[in-house]
Design a protein around this motif. Structure first.
Motif, mmCIF file in Angstrom:
data_model
loop_
_atom_site.group_PDB
_atom_site.id
_atom_site.type_symbol
_atom_site.label_atom_id
_atom_site.label_comp_id
_atom_site.label_asym_id
_atom_site.label_seq_id
_atom_site.Cartn_x
_atom_site.Cartn_y
_atom_site.Cartn_z
ATOM 1 N N PRO A 181 -9.775 11.531 39.035
ATOM 2 C CA PRO A 181 -10.343 11.625 40.389
ATOM 3 C C PRO A 181 -11.693 10.933 40.567
ATOM 4 O O PRO A 181 -12.607 11.111 39.762
ATOM 5 C CB PRO A 181 -10.496 13.138 40.594
ATOM 6 N N ASP A 234 -12.738 19.673 42.008
ATOM 7 C CA ASP A 234 -12.943 20.690 40.965
ATOM 8 C C ASP A 234 -13.596 21.949 41.493
ATOM 9 O O ASP A 234 -14.673 22.357 41.047
ATOM 10 C CB ASP A 234 -13.748 20.101 39.797
ATOM 11 N N HIS A 274 -7.214 15.696 43.122
ATOM 12 C CA HIS A 274 -7.197 16.342 41.800
ATOM 13 C C HIS A 274 -5.858 17.060 41.565
ATOM 14 O O HIS A 274 -5.795 18.176 41.073
ATOM 15 C CB HIS A 274 -8.366 17.332 41.659
HETATM 16 ZN ZN LIG Z 1 -11.668 17.364 37.066
#
Ligand SMILES: [Zn+2]
Ligand SMILES: [Zn+2]
Ligand SMILES: [Zn+2]
Length: 278
Positions: free
Chosen positions: A48, A186, A239
């Motif tokens: 990502p 994240d 992600h």
């Molecule tokens: Zn990550």
């Protein structure tokens, strides 16, 4: 001022296809042979990262292990600054690939990272940052440490990037708001204190790893709830693991929420009239 955001990579830390996996999504992401293209090229997800470009400036958020291939794919020939979200391998390991893009910048390309991330980058690439016996052709970069105080902003080339603290498992890491867009990769959750920083968004980019819950990442169901709460005009998930087939997942999402894919470009206003709340 109009800016373009390009998804350099939209995959999870292991990438899609995932090594050793023969699932349908992984298989659909690779060409079967030289003549047969991949059944679903949008299922091919590199690690990502996003590129934000306006006027003649290019700012990259995270440089993962696929940065070299991503930069070649997008014809990226200049990087003016890099912002880091956190120090996990899938977000920082490509820092060294910046080298040829930094040699012509005597003052160094500025990197921005919160304290724990800056420590990790300095540790991994110690030959770049040590003051004695520095490797002669190391990346010419200047690492700037972001204070963890609320409302931290980075002014870059007429635009402003605001740090948005987000929760990633047990850690608090850095998301960014820039003009009418925000990039929150994240995340397992968004703390209440960060919600005012996300008011009035045109584009919200959010982590959505898979269907099942995960200790450090938001899943599809939770990310849809976060979009409902934050109410951006458009949302894009990133992600993503091999659990999410691009077309099948998009088909069941509301029209203002889409899965990102490598190479997807969006335009947005990076200097809106009403700046985000402090
Ligand atoms: Zn990550
Ligand atoms: Zn798979
Ligand atoms: Zn991470």
């Amino acid at each position: 001022m109009q800016a373009t955001l390009t998804f350099l990579g939209s995959g999870t830390s292991m990438g899609v296809p995932t090594l050793g996996c023969a699932c349908e999504v992984c298989a659909s992401a690779v060409p079967r042979d030289a003549e047969t293209p991949a059944a679903s090229p949008r299922n091919r997800r590199t690690r990502p990262s996003v590129l934000v470009a306006w006027e003649d400036r290019n700012v990259v958020i995270d440089t993962g292990p696929d940065f070299h291939a991503q930069a070649i794919r997008e014809g990226l020939r200049r990087v003016d600054a890099v912002l880091y979200t956190h120090g996990h391998a899938d977000h920082v390991l490509g820092m060294d690939d910046l080298r040829p893009l930094t040699f012509h910048q005597p003052a160094g390309v500025p990197l921005y990272a919160d304290e724990p991330t800056a420590d990790t980058i300095e540790r991994i690439f110690d030959y770049t940052f040590r003051t004695e016996n520095r490797y002669a052709t190391s990346a010419r970069v200047a690492l700037n440490r972001l204070p963890s105080t609320p409302g931290t902003q980075i002014e870059l080339f007429g635009a402003s990037f605001q740090r948005v603290p987000v929760t990633h498992g047990r850690e608090t890491i850095t998301g960014y708001r820039f003009g009418s867009a925000a990039y929150l990769t994240d995340i397992s959750d968004i703390p209440d204190e960060s919600l005012p920083l996300l008011a009035g968004l045109d584009v919200l980019i959010l982590d959505a790893l898979r269907r099942q819950p995960h200790p450090t990442h938001s899943n599809l169901e939770n990310s849809i709830k976060l979009v409902e709460r934050i109410q951006p005009r458009r949302a894009f998930f990133t992600h993503m693991s091999h659990d999410l087939d691009h077309d099948a997942t998009n088909a069941v999402l509301p029209p203002h929420i889409r899965l990102a894919y490598d190479g997807l470009q969006l335009t947005f206003d990076i200097t809106p009239e009403t700046p985000p709340a402090q």
